[in-house]
Enzyme design. Structure first.
Site, PDB file in Angstrom:
ATOM      1  N   SER A   8       0.294  -1.623  -0.027  1.00  0.00           N
ATOM      2  CA  SER A   8      -0.025   0.073  -0.076  1.00  0.00           C
ATOM      3  C   SER A   8       0.647   1.015   0.335  1.00  0.00           C
ATOM      4  O   SER A   8       1.635   1.271   0.841  1.00  0.00           O
ATOM      5  CB  SER A   8      -1.006  -0.332   1.240  1.00  0.00           C
ATOM      6  OG  SER A   8      -0.278   0.446   2.229  1.00  0.00           O
ATOM      7  N   ASP A   9       0.663   2.451  -0.602  1.00  0.00           N
ATOM      8  CA  ASP A   9       1.102   3.365  -0.114  1.00  0.00           C
ATOM      9  C   ASP A   9       1.248   3.986   0.424  1.00  0.00           C
ATOM     10  O   ASP A   9       0.402   3.674   1.868  1.00  0.00           O
ATOM     11  CB  ASP A   9       0.782   4.313  -1.485  1.00  0.00           C
ATOM     12  CG  ASP A   9       1.038   5.048  -2.664  1.00  0.00           C
ATOM     13  OD1 ASP A   9       2.453   5.385  -1.564  1.00  0.00           O
ATOM     14  OD2 ASP A   9       1.380   6.383  -3.387  1.00  0.00           O
TER      15      ASP A   9
END
Length: 241
Positions: free
Chosen positions: A231-232
């Site tokens: 995930s960013d």
């Protein structure tokens, strides 16, 4: 880095740390002055320039240089490259893509993953994170989901997701990318024309990073990806759409 790993080894779970970076080997801006270039990495044209050359031998050379220089700097993971298809020319992140042709993007991303990460990830290669699943180019008015105005992915024509946005991610998974980064955006039913990828509507209008239909169903199930979903950094805070 070795000292950090020793600290990690001494913790309860012994989870290793990874020193990661965004890409460093493309020209970030144009300088019309005598100012010295601060980048100590070999500089190639930006990704659009590489795509415009349409030369897979150049892409292979680029990937080889990136791998060797990341290894020399002890950067073992790269948040790169973008497999997004630039379907909206107003999107400001178009500059980081390999253009608007899904077939060409797929070919380039395959060469890059195999050139930097190798046929199988090992101690002589650099792990890659392909982004931004399932494609950041499907923008509303060109706005980016780093900002609230651009938080929706809009698929304006039937089957546009499969036609434009997913092919390069299929290629990246087939090439063995070690990680895939979902985008911040939310798939919008109201702003999209169906069917999309066999769906008459999206099951949940929540961000791709949290979206069971896209992560478990499409990425894991349909595309067969068994690597890391990376995930960013903003999905828990600033861009928690």
């Amino acid at each position: 880095v070795n000292a950090m790993q020793e600290v990690c080894e001494g913790t309860r779970l012994g989870i290793p740390c990874i020193v990661a970076s965004n890409s460093k080997n493309e020209s970030a801006d144009i300088r019309y002055s005598a100012e010295e270039e601060s980048n100590r990495f070999t500089t190639f044209p930006g990704t659009l320039g590489l795509a415009a050359a349409n030369d897979m031998a150049l892409i292979d050379e680029f990937a080889s240089v990136v791998r060797r220089e990341f290894m020399a700097a002890n950067l073992r993971k790269g948040y790169m490259y973008m497999a997004d298809c630039a379907t909206d020319p107003r999107w400001f992140r178009t500059f980081g893509t390999f253009g608007e042709d899904p077939q060409q993007i797929s070919e380039i991303i395959t060469h890059i993953i195999r050139g930097i990460q190798g046929e199988a990830l090992n101690a002589r290669n650099v792990a890659l994170t392909t982004k931004h699943f399932p494609g950041g180019g499907a923008r509303e008015n060109g706005f980016d989901p780093h900002y609230a105005e651009g938080k929706y992915n809009c698929y304006a024509t039937p089957h546009s997701m499969e036609t434009y946005h997913l092919p390069a991610f299929r290629a990246a998974v087939a090439a063995g990318t070690s990680a895939v980064m979902p985008y911040y955006a939310i798939p919008s039913n109201a702003k999209s024309a169906f069917p999309q990828n066999g769906a008459d509507k999206f099951d949940e209008e929540i961000a791709f990073a949290y979206n069971r239909q896209f992560i478990n169903g499409m990425l894991r199930g349909e595309l067969g990806f068994d690597g890391v979903v990376n995930s960013d950094t903003g999905v828990l805070s600033a861009m928690a759409w």
